[in-house]
Design a protein around this motif. Structure first.
Motif, mmCIF file in Angstrom:
data_model
loop_
_atom_site.group_PDB
_atom_site.id
_atom_site.type_symbol
_atom_site.label_atom_id
_atom_site.label_comp_id
_atom_site.label_asym_id
_atom_site.label_seq_id
_atom_site.Cartn_x
_atom_site.Cartn_y
_atom_site.Cartn_z
ATOM 1 N N SER A 111 -13.222 4.696 17.443
ATOM 2 C CA SER A 111 -13.478 5.335 16.150
ATOM 3 C C SER A 111 -12.197 5.435 15.329
ATOM 4 O O SER A 111 -12.240 5.381 14.105
ATOM 5 N N GLU A 112 -11.051 5.582 15.998
ATOM 6 C CA GLU A 112 -9.781 5.632 15.296
ATOM 7 C C GLU A 112 -9.472 4.282 14.640
ATOM 8 O O GLU A 112 -9.048 4.212 13.488
ATOM 9 N N ALA A 113 -9.717 3.197 15.336
ATOM 10 C CA ALA A 113 -9.519 1.860 14.785
ATOM 11 C C ALA A 113 -10.474 1.609 13.634
ATOM 12 O O ALA A 113 -10.112 0.999 12.627
ATOM 13 N N TYR A 114 -11.702 2.096 13.770
ATOM 14 C CA TYR A 114 -12.705 1.942 12.723
ATOM 15 C C TYR A 114 -12.252 2.684 11.458
ATOM 16 O O TYR A 114 -12.391 2.187 10.346
ATOM 17 N N THR A 115 -11.676 3.879 11.602
ATOM 18 C CA THR A 115 -11.185 4.664 10.468
ATOM 19 C C THR A 115 -10.049 3.934 9.765
ATOM 20 O O THR A 115 -9.996 3.895 8.534
ATOM 21 N N HIS A 116 -9.138 3.334 10.524
ATOM 22 C CA HIS A 116 -8.035 2.595 9.916
ATOM 23 C C HIS A 116 -8.544 1.376 9.160
ATOM 24 O O HIS A 116 -8.023 1.038 8.089
ATOM 25 N N LEU A 117 -9.563 0.707 9.696
ATOM 26 C CA LEU A 117 -10.154 -0.434 8.997
ATOM 27 C C LEU A 117 -10.814 0.010 7.697
ATOM 28 O O LEU A 117 -10.716 -0.681 6.669
ATOM 29 N N GLU A 118 -11.500 1.152 7.721
ATOM 30 C CA GLU A 118 -12.113 1.679 6.499
ATOM 31 C C GLU A 118 -11.050 1.967 5.441
ATOM 32 O O GLU A 118 -11.213 1.631 4.271
ATOM 33 N N LEU A 119 -9.964 2.620 5.861
ATOM 34 C CA LEU A 119 -8.885 2.932 4.919
ATOM 35 C C LEU A 119 -8.247 1.668 4.351
ATOM 36 O O LEU A 119 -7.942 1.593 3.152
ATOM 37 N N ALA A 120 -8.043 0.662 5.184
ATOM 38 C CA ALA A 120 -7.477 -0.601 4.715
ATOM 39 C C ALA A 120 -8.410 -1.278 3.724
ATOM 40 O O ALA A 120 -7.972 -1.827 2.707
ATOM 41 N N ALA A 121 -9.717 -1.247 3.988
ATOM 42 C CA ALA A 121 -10.686 -1.849 3.068
ATOM 43 C C ALA A 121 -10.720 -1.104 1.739
ATOM 44 O O ALA A 121 -10.781 -1.714 0.663
ATOM 45 N N ILE A 122 -10.655 0.217 1.787
ATOM 46 C CA ILE A 122 -10.650 1.021 0.556
ATOM 47 C C ILE A 122 -9.383 0.733 -0.250
ATOM 48 O O ILE A 122 -9.425 0.554 -1.473
ATOM 49 N N PHE A 123 -8.238 0.644 0.427
ATOM 50 C CA PHE A 123 -6.984 0.359 -0.255
ATOM 51 C C PHE A 123 -7.009 -1.029 -0.896
ATOM 52 O O PHE A 123 -6.595 -1.213 -2.044
ATOM 53 N N ALA A 124 -7.514 -2.023 -0.168
ATOM 54 C CA ALA A 124 -7.601 -3.386 -0.700
ATOM 55 C C ALA A 124 -8.528 -3.432 -1.913
ATOM 56 O O ALA A 124 -8.232 -4.104 -2.910
ATOM 57 N N ALA A 125 -9.640 -2.712 -1.867
ATOM 58 C CA ALA A 125 -10.568 -2.662 -3.006
ATOM 59 C C ALA A 125 -9.900 -1.988 -4.204
ATOM 60 O O ALA A 125 -10.047 -2.439 -5.348
ATOM 61 N N PHE A 126 -9.139 -0.925 -3.960
ATOM 62 C CA PHE A 126 -8.431 -0.228 -5.032
ATOM 63 C C PHE A 126 -7.422 -1.161 -5.709
ATOM 64 O O PHE A 126 -7.351 -1.233 -6.937
ATOM 65 N N VAL A 127 -6.644 -1.889 -4.909
ATOM 66 C CA VAL A 127 -5.656 -2.825 -5.453
ATOM 67 C C VAL A 127 -6.350 -3.921 -6.255
ATOM 68 O O VAL A 127 -5.919 -4.287 -7.352
ATOM 69 N N ALA A 128 -7.446 -4.443 -5.749
ATOM 70 C CA ALA A 128 -8.170 -5.515 -6.441
ATOM 71 C C ALA A 128 -8.722 -5.031 -7.779
ATOM 72 O O ALA A 128 -8.591 -5.705 -8.801
ATOM 73 N N VAL A 129 -9.337 -3.861 -7.796
ATOM 74 C CA VAL A 129 -9.913 -3.325 -9.044
ATOM 75 C C VAL A 129 -8.804 -3.005 -10.044
ATOM 76 O O VAL A 129 -8.923 -3.312 -11.239
ATOM 77 N N THR A 130 -7.716 -2.402 -9.587
ATOM 78 C CA THR A 130 -6.602 -2.078 -10.487
ATOM 79 C C THR A 130 -5.995 -3.345 -11.087
ATOM 80 O O THR A 130 -5.714 -3.405 -12.280
ATOM 81 N N THR A 131 -5.804 -4.360 -10.284
ATOM 82 C CA THR A 131 -5.266 -5.630 -10.771
ATOM 83 C C THR A 131 -6.202 -6.257 -11.789
ATOM 84 O O THR A 131 -5.766 -6.732 -12.846
ATOM 85 N N LEU A 132 -7.482 -6.257 -11.503
ATOM 86 C CA LEU A 132 -8.461 -6.828 -12.421
ATOM 87 C C LEU A 132 -8.459 -6.095 -13.752
ATOM 88 O O LEU A 132 -8.456 -6.717 -14.820
ATOM 89 N N LEU A 133 -8.451 -4.761 -13.710
ATOM 90 C CA LEU A 133 -8.430 -3.984 -14.957
ATOM 91 C C LEU A 133 -7.145 -4.224 -15.741
ATOM 92 O O LEU A 133 -7.163 -4.296 -16.971
ATOM 93 N N SER A 134 -6.022 -4.370 -15.048
ATOM 94 C CA SER A 134 -4.759 -4.645 -15.729
ATOM 95 C C SER A 134 -4.795 -5.995 -16.426
ATOM 96 O O SER A 134 -4.351 -6.138 -17.562
#
Length: 194
Positions: A4-27
């Protein structure tokens, strides 16, 4: 528990990657929209990032200086006066949106614009009448006098450069000897270029 700890880190990494992608696109979308607009709108109050290669103003004649402090007359200056002319390049120059910077030795100041024809300390004024909307348009071939007052006196012999930068164009460098009425010798300045 380790899974479950590994799963949480994967979720956080996916959320961070999505945030970077959306921010870059909006910029990128924002940058594309601003370049298609053809430049800043005159009402935005934003200073343009890119300036033209040539100044639209040129110095005419000499720079005169004096001191508003009676005991420092002839040795120090805090009041300057000079003339500028529109070079004929581009449309009218709106001096109400210009920035004036003074450099002399260790002195550096961006002076504020004054509505009074005789500016106070740390201010500048132009001898142009304001339009009903507050702009001061200098048209091709026209000249005007700019007066400025420093917030403190500087030695009369100090190297002096004044940059007058109209919005959207390169700055006009005001250099040359400063004539101090009543002083025995002219103060000189170095002819620095942009």
């Amino acid at each position: 528990m380790g899974g479950s700890e590994a799963y949480t880190h994967l979720e956080l990494a996916a959320i961070f990657a999505a945030f970077v992608a959306v921010t870059t696109l909006l910029s990128l979308v924002s940058l594309g929209a601003s370049t298609m607009g053809g430049g800043p709108s005159p009402d935005s109050g934003a200073y343009p990032v890119l300036a033209a290669g040539e100044p639209h103003l040129a110095q005419i004649g000499e720079v005169t200086g004096s001191s508003s402090v009676p005991g420092l007359s002839g040795t120090h200056i805090d009041t300057l006066s000079f003339r500028v002319a529109h070079t004929g390049e581009g449309g009218p120059v709106d001096l109400s949106r210009a920035t004036v910077t003074v450099m002399a030795g260790t002195y550096l100041e961006i002076v504020a614009q004054s509505r009074d024809p005789l500016p106070g300390p740390g201010m500048w004024a132009a001898t142009l009448l304001r339009d009903s909307d507050g702009s001061m348009l200098l048209r091709a071939g026209e000249e005007c006098t700019i007066r400025l007052r420093l917030d403190r006196p500087i030695p009369a012999g100090e190297a002096l450069v004044v940059k007058v930068r109209p919005e959207g164009s390169a700055p006009c460098s005001i250099t040359g000897p400063v004539r101090v009425p009543g002083a025995g010798a002219n103060a000189s300045s170095s002819p620095e270029k942009d």
